[in-house]
Design an enzyme around this catalytic site. Structure first.
Site, PDB file in Angstrom:
ATOM      1  N   ARG A 177      18.082  -8.515 -33.915  1.00  0.00           N
ATOM      2  CA  ARG A 177      17.706  -7.529 -32.865  1.00  0.00           C
ATOM      3  C   ARG A 177      18.771  -6.695 -31.963  1.00  0.00           C
ATOM      4  O   ARG A 177      19.096  -5.815 -31.990  1.00  0.00           O
ATOM      5  CB  ARG A 177      16.488  -7.914 -32.469  1.00  0.00           C
ATOM      6  CG  ARG A 177      15.448  -7.094 -31.744  1.00  0.00           C
ATOM      7  CD  ARG A 177      15.934  -6.343 -30.528  1.00  0.00           C
ATOM      8  NE  ARG A 177      15.925  -7.730 -29.254  1.00  0.00           N
ATOM      9  CZ  ARG A 177      16.607  -7.357 -28.316  1.00  0.00           C
ATOM     10  NH1 ARG A 177      16.932  -6.262 -27.670  1.00  0.00           N
ATOM     11  NH2 ARG A 177      16.609  -8.570 -27.392  1.00  0.00           N
ATOM     12  N   ASP A 178      18.748  -8.053 -31.016  1.00  0.00           N
ATOM     13  CA  ASP A 178      19.623  -7.562 -29.861  1.00  0.00           C
ATOM     14  C   ASP A 178      21.238  -7.208 -30.385  1.00  0.00           C
ATOM     15  O   ASP A 178      21.926  -6.295 -29.492  1.00  0.00           O
ATOM     16  CB  ASP A 178      19.907  -8.909 -28.769  1.00  0.00           C
ATOM     17  CG  ASP A 178      19.897  -8.611 -27.530  1.00  0.00           C
ATOM     18  OD1 ASP A 178      20.065  -7.275 -26.909  1.00  0.00           O
ATOM     19  OD2 ASP A 178      19.940  -9.390 -26.585  1.00  0.00           O
ATOM     20  N   HIS A 185      17.971 -16.402 -22.024  1.00  0.00           N
ATOM     21  CA  HIS A 185      18.518 -15.397 -22.884  1.00  0.00           C
ATOM     22  C   HIS A 185      19.774 -15.035 -22.157  1.00  0.00           C
ATOM     23  O   HIS A 185      19.706 -14.318 -21.174  1.00  0.00           O
ATOM     24  CB  HIS A 185      17.739 -14.213 -23.019  1.00  0.00           C
ATOM     25  CG  HIS A 185      18.274 -13.122 -23.651  1.00  0.00           C
ATOM     26  ND1 HIS A 185      17.947 -12.952 -25.148  1.00  0.00           N
ATOM     27  CD2 HIS A 185      18.852 -12.204 -23.384  1.00  0.00           C
ATOM     28  CE1 HIS A 185      18.413 -11.931 -25.359  1.00  0.00           C
ATOM     29  NE2 HIS A 185      19.243 -11.267 -24.559  1.00  0.00           N
ATOM     30  N   HIS A 221      23.672 -13.339 -21.406  1.00  0.00           N
ATOM     31  CA  HIS A 221      24.818 -12.558 -22.042  1.00  0.00           C
ATOM     32  C   HIS A 221      26.015 -13.068 -21.436  1.00  0.00           C
ATOM     33  O   HIS A 221      26.223 -13.587 -20.481  1.00  0.00           O
ATOM     34  CB  HIS A 221      24.764 -11.208 -21.753  1.00  0.00           C
ATOM     35  CG  HIS A 221      23.651 -10.559 -22.477  1.00  0.00           C
ATOM     36  ND1 HIS A 221      24.187  -9.561 -23.603  1.00  0.00           N
ATOM     37  CD2 HIS A 221      22.372 -10.699 -22.703  1.00  0.00           C
ATOM     38  CE1 HIS A 221      23.029  -9.362 -24.140  1.00  0.00           C
ATOM     39  NE2 HIS A 221      21.878  -9.794 -23.615  1.00  0.00           N
ATOM     40  N   CYS A 234      23.813  -4.004 -24.146  1.00  0.00           N
ATOM     41  CA  CYS A 234      22.611  -3.237 -23.789  1.00  0.00           C
ATOM     42  C   CYS A 234      23.161  -1.765 -23.492  1.00  0.00           C
ATOM     43  O   CYS A 234      23.893  -1.590 -22.428  1.00  0.00           O
ATOM     44  CB  CYS A 234      21.932  -3.950 -22.536  1.00  0.00           C
ATOM     45  SG  CYS A 234      20.510  -2.870 -22.013  1.00  0.00           S
ATOM     46  N   ASN A 293      25.359 -11.553 -26.633  1.00  0.00           N
ATOM     47  CA  ASN A 293      24.694 -12.657 -26.235  1.00  0.00           C
ATOM     48  C   ASN A 293      25.528 -13.931 -26.387  1.00  0.00           C
ATOM     49  O   ASN A 293      26.657 -13.656 -26.946  1.00  0.00           O
ATOM     50  CB  ASN A 293      23.809 -13.029 -26.929  1.00  0.00           C
ATOM     51  CG  ASN A 293      22.553 -12.153 -26.890  1.00  0.00           C
ATOM     52  OD1 ASN A 293      22.365 -10.821 -27.488  1.00  0.00           O
ATOM     53  ND2 ASN A 293      21.513 -12.281 -26.049  1.00  0.00           N
TER      54      ASN A 293
HETATM   55 ZN    ZN Z   1      20.095  -9.441 -24.473  1.00  0.00          ZN
END
Ligand code: ZN
Length: 304
Positions: free
Chosen positions: A15-16, A207, A209, A240, A249
């Site tokens: 996803r990310d 979470h 980064h 992002c 990440n």
């Molecule tokens: Zn993220």
């Protein structure tokens, strides 16, 4: 406090990571990578995002990806939902776990979600009630907890209040996101311990980064506070679109390497994750930012 006896990594690359790639990734390859991650021992995988394909074309196949996931005992598949429509889609697709996300910064909230922070909070509360009505387990994620325009510019009392409020609603877990990569070990200790005081037994997830290179240092600081769940992405994929300069990440492989060194088991086979990352690098035609996937021996010889 000693390090946790076990750390659960939630793989968020599908996803990310994938959503940040401009080159369309075929559904077949997405499913093959997720199968590879399951085979590597990952037990919680965020497989897609139920967003409008106009905003994130890469996630247009969300339903198909979920329909083709390998059914395995003990594996949790989650999807990101940013509004009630997304939640309805996640439920209809058959997911039992859903990840919600709210902005904590007004500028970020306006740019990313086109609503105020207060509106985002109210929407998340409604989504949690709906998820519970469906028998789903929602995780609540707070964005830019460690800063948006500058490190620490998200007021900690506001973060703590939100965490207390959502823990009381019975979310499955609460995730603090360093979306901009502005956290450092001092902030991790300060903010994690403040949140832990108000969320009771609700598990805390970080979470992180790696925008400024402190991702793994922040993991060590969080472990010392007892945090036992982290989001990671294979090869350190991600970014992002609404946060200039944001990088991926913390890499799954690098985090496993660190935790192995600290004697903290994850159940994840670094070499098998690395094989997935190298397959993606070959498809995307570029190097992903993680380190360890380039250093470990291939898990299996590539077909020639
Ligand atoms: Zn993220």
């Amino acid at each position: 406090m000693p390090y946790p006896a076990f750390v659960e990594l939630c793989e968020v690359g599908p996803r990310d990571g994938f959503q940040f790639e401009e080159k369309p990734i075929p559904t077949d390859l997405k499913v093959a990578i997720i199968e590879g991650l399951v085979a590597a021992g990952l037990r919680r995988i965020q497989v897609t995002s139920f967003v409008h394909p106009k905003w994130v074309p890469q996630m247009a196949d969300a339903e198909e990806v979920v329909a083709r996931l390998p059914a395995r005992e003990g594996i949790v598949y989650t999807g990101l939902a940013l509004n009630l429509r997304g939640l309805e889609r996640a439920h209809a697709a058959g997911l039992t776990h859903v990840d919600l996300s709210i902005a904590t910064n007004e500028t970020h909230s306006r740019d990313n979600a086109n609503m105020t922070v207060a509106e985002g909070v109210r929407q998340a509360e409604e989504m949690i009630r709906r998820a519970h009505a469906y028998g789903m387990q929602p995780q609540l994620g707070l964005q830019t907890v460690f800063g948006y325009a500058a490190p620490g510019d998200t007021p900690l009392p506001f973060v703590v209040d939100l965490c207390a409020r959502f823990a009381a609603l019975g979310v499955e877990s609460i995730s603090l996101a360093d979306s901009t990569g502005m956290a450092n070990p001092v902030m991790i200790r300060e903010r994690v311990t403040a949140v832990q005081e108000v969320i009771g037994d609700t598990p805390l997830v970080l979470h992180l980064h790696d925008t400024r290179g402190l991702g793994l240092a922040n993991v060590v600081a969080a472990l010392a506070c007892g945090v036992a769940r982290f989001d990671t992405s294979l090869g350190g994929m991600g970014g992002c679109p609404f946060i200039p300069g944001a990088t991926g990440n913390i890499a799954t492989e690098d985090t496993v390497y660190l935790l192995d060194a600290l004697g903290v088991p994850t159940g994840v086979d670094l070499a098998k994750v690395a094989a997935c990352t190298r397959r993606l690098e070959a498809f995307l035609g570029k190097r992903l930012p993680g380190k360890m996937h380039r250093l470990v021996a291939p898990a299996e010889a590539p077909a020639s």
